[in-house]
Design an enzyme around this catalytic site. Structure first.
Site, PDB file in Angstrom:
ATOM      1  N   ASN A   7      35.352  34.236  41.777  1.00  0.00           N
ATOM      2  CA  ASN A   7      35.707  33.487  42.987  1.00  0.00           C
ATOM      3  C   ASN A   7      34.682  33.852  44.057  1.00  0.00           C
ATOM      4  OD1 ASN A   7      36.855  32.359  45.233  1.00  0.00           O
ATOM      5  ND2 ASN A   7      38.639  33.739  45.304  1.00  0.00           N
ATOM      6  N   TRP A   8      33.746  32.936  44.271  1.00  0.00           N
ATOM      7  CA  TRP A   8      32.661  33.233  45.222  1.00  0.00           C
ATOM      8  C   TRP A   8      33.095  33.101  46.680  1.00  0.00           C
ATOM      9  CZ3 TRP A   8      27.611  30.479  43.078  1.00  0.00           C
ATOM     10  CH2 TRP A   8      27.146  31.210  41.982  1.00  0.00           C
ATOM     11  N   LYS A   9      34.306  32.594  46.891  1.00  0.00           N
ATOM     12  CA  LYS A   9      34.820  32.419  48.261  1.00  0.00           C
ATOM     13  C   LYS A   9      33.788  31.669  49.112  1.00  0.00           C
ATOM     14  CE  LYS A   9      37.718  36.406  47.579  1.00  0.00           C
ATOM     15  NZ  LYS A   9      38.491  37.469  48.138  1.00  0.00           N
ATOM     16  N   HIS A  94      45.416  30.439  46.717  1.00  0.00           N
ATOM     17  CA  HIS A  94      44.846  31.764  46.984  1.00  0.00           C
ATOM     18  C   HIS A  94      45.432  32.318  48.276  1.00  0.00           C
ATOM     19  CE1 HIS A  94      42.009  34.960  47.854  1.00  0.00           C
ATOM     20  NE2 HIS A  94      41.687  34.931  46.572  1.00  0.00           N
ATOM     21  N   GLU A  96      44.188  33.855  50.647  1.00  0.00           N
ATOM     22  CA  GLU A  96      43.391  33.619  51.861  1.00  0.00           C
ATOM     23  C   GLU A  96      43.633  32.204  52.398  1.00  0.00           C
ATOM     24  OE1 GLU A  96      39.588  34.795  50.313  1.00  0.00           O
ATOM     25  OE2 GLU A  96      40.184  36.894  50.326  1.00  0.00           O
ATOM     26  N   GLU A 164      47.709  38.225  41.894  1.00  0.00           N
ATOM     27  CA  GLU A 164      46.825  38.903  42.837  1.00  0.00           C
ATOM     28  C   GLU A 164      47.657  39.540  43.952  1.00  0.00           C
ATOM     29  OE1 GLU A 164      42.501  37.417  42.793  1.00  0.00           O
ATOM     30  OE2 GLU A 164      43.592  36.197  44.241  1.00  0.00           O
ATOM     31  N   GLY A 170      40.056  42.187  48.383  1.00  0.00           N
ATOM     32  CA  GLY A 170      39.004  42.179  49.407  1.00  0.00           C
ATOM     33  C   GLY A 170      38.590  43.550  49.904  1.00  0.00           C
ATOM     34  N   SER A 212      40.287  43.396  43.801  1.00  0.00           N
ATOM     35  CA  SER A 212      39.407  44.564  43.678  1.00  0.00           C
ATOM     36  C   SER A 212      39.060  44.926  42.232  1.00  0.00           C
ATOM     37  CB  SER A 212      40.010  45.783  44.384  1.00  0.00           C
ATOM     38  OG  SER A 212      40.107  45.541  45.772  1.00  0.00           O
ATOM     39  N   GLY A 233      36.476  38.621  42.836  1.00  0.00           N
ATOM     40  CA  GLY A 233      35.843  38.169  44.066  1.00  0.00           C
ATOM     41  C   GLY A 233      34.468  38.783  44.251  1.00  0.00           C
TER      42      GLY A 233
HETATM   43  P1  PGA Z   1      38.129  40.780  45.362  1.00  0.00           P
HETATM   44  O1  PGA Z   1      38.768  39.321  45.544  1.00  0.00           O
HETATM   45  O2  PGA Z   1      37.790  40.936  43.914  1.00  0.00           O
HETATM   46  O3  PGA Z   1      36.944  40.799  46.257  1.00  0.00           O
HETATM   47  O4  PGA Z   1      39.200  41.765  45.801  1.00  0.00           O
HETATM   48  C1  PGA Z   1      39.607  38.787  44.557  1.00  0.00           C
HETATM   49  C2  PGA Z   1      40.153  37.469  44.988  1.00  0.00           C
HETATM   50  O5  PGA Z   1      40.415  37.273  46.189  1.00  0.00           O
HETATM   51  O6  PGA Z   1      40.333  36.554  44.162  1.00  0.00           O
END
Ligand code: PGA
Length: 253
Positions: A7-9, A94, A96, A164, A170, A212, A233
């Site tokens: 997930n490149w966000k 997600h 976020e 998640e 994050g 993470s 992520g």
């Molecule tokens: P992260 O993000 O691996 O940077 O914790 C995971 C995600 O939000 O899908």
């Protein structure tokens, strides 16, 4: 087969960086393609370039989609657009995005519209915190029920879930989740699915772990954490680290 989703966000900023990164990831993905199915969910603006330039090794997905095709939604994109560019997966729900007010109803509607376009939805569920009363279990249960009760029965087996825990996501994560926490929750989610559908569907549902995940802990989430894949992520933006992660999880097969 492990499903590994990057997930490149909201990164990288430039399309040239996105293509270079995807090329490197595609090379590693080809090495491990017998045991890992690699997907990159990139920012929408990069998707057409990525899909045009990288034809082997990885599949591409979006990071969300509007909950209806009503065109009066400035700033959104819909599943028909994703389909027309050749995206085969799409993250939904997600945390976020939920944090900006996305509701369970919208997440369900987006999931249904993604399925209608024959795209695989990766539906994220997870609690904001772990309390001492077990309320975190009911919050995840509600999120899972909303999806599995709302999606047409003949589409249920296409759903991919990603557990998640919000507190583990994050760079500001409180801490990493333990393998035991992941295993317990994934077992619990399977029970919730079994109560709505049946044991076989619950057993066959593809459930990923995310939050993470890195090259050190990835193997354990797969081998002992009950996950059939990972949603990654930050580490998916670093081709070297993502490649080490692939290597480590390929050993679990
Ligand atoms: P992260 O993000 O691996 O940077 O914790 C995971 C995600 O939000 O899908």
């Amino acid at each position: 087969m492990i499903l590994l989703v990057g997930n490149w966000k909201m990164a990288p900023n430039k399309s040239t960086e996105a293509i270079n990164l995807a090329k490197k990831i595609s090379l590693s993905a080809k090495t491990y393609k017998k045991s890992i199915n690699t997907v990159i969910c990139a920012p929408y603006i990069h998707l057409p370039f990525l899909i045009k330039n990288i034809k082997t090794g990885i599949s591409f997905g979006g990071q969300n989609t509007a909950s209806s095709e009503d065109v009066a939604q400035t700033g959104f994109i819909n599943s028909s657009m994703l389909k027309s560019y050749g995206a085969t997966y799409c993250i939904v729900g997600h945390s976020e995005v939920r944090a900006h007010g996305e509701t369970d109803e919208q997440i369900l509607a987006s999931t249904i519209s993604i399925l209608q376009k024959n795209i695989i939805p990766i539906v994220c569920v997870g609690e904001k915190e772990r309390d001492g009363h077990g309320w975190y279990l009911s919050s995840v249960k509600e999120q899972v029920e909303k999806i599995f009760l709302g999606v047409p029965k003949n589409q249920i087996k296409k759903i991919v879930l990603a557990y998640e825990p919000v507190w583990a996501i994050g760079k500001n994560a409180a801490r990493e989740a333990t393998v035991a926490e992941s295993r317990e929750m994934i077992m619990f989610i399977r029970k919730v699915i079994a109560d709505i559908t049946d044991e076989k569907t619950a057993k066959n549902t593809n459930i990923l772990y995310g939050g993470s995940v890195n090259e050190q802990n990835a193997f354990n989430f797969i081998s002992e954490g009950g996950a059939q894949g990972l949603l990654v992520g930050r580490v998916s933006l670093d081709a070297k680290r993502f490649s080490s992660l692939m290597k480590s999880i390929s050993l679990s097969q």
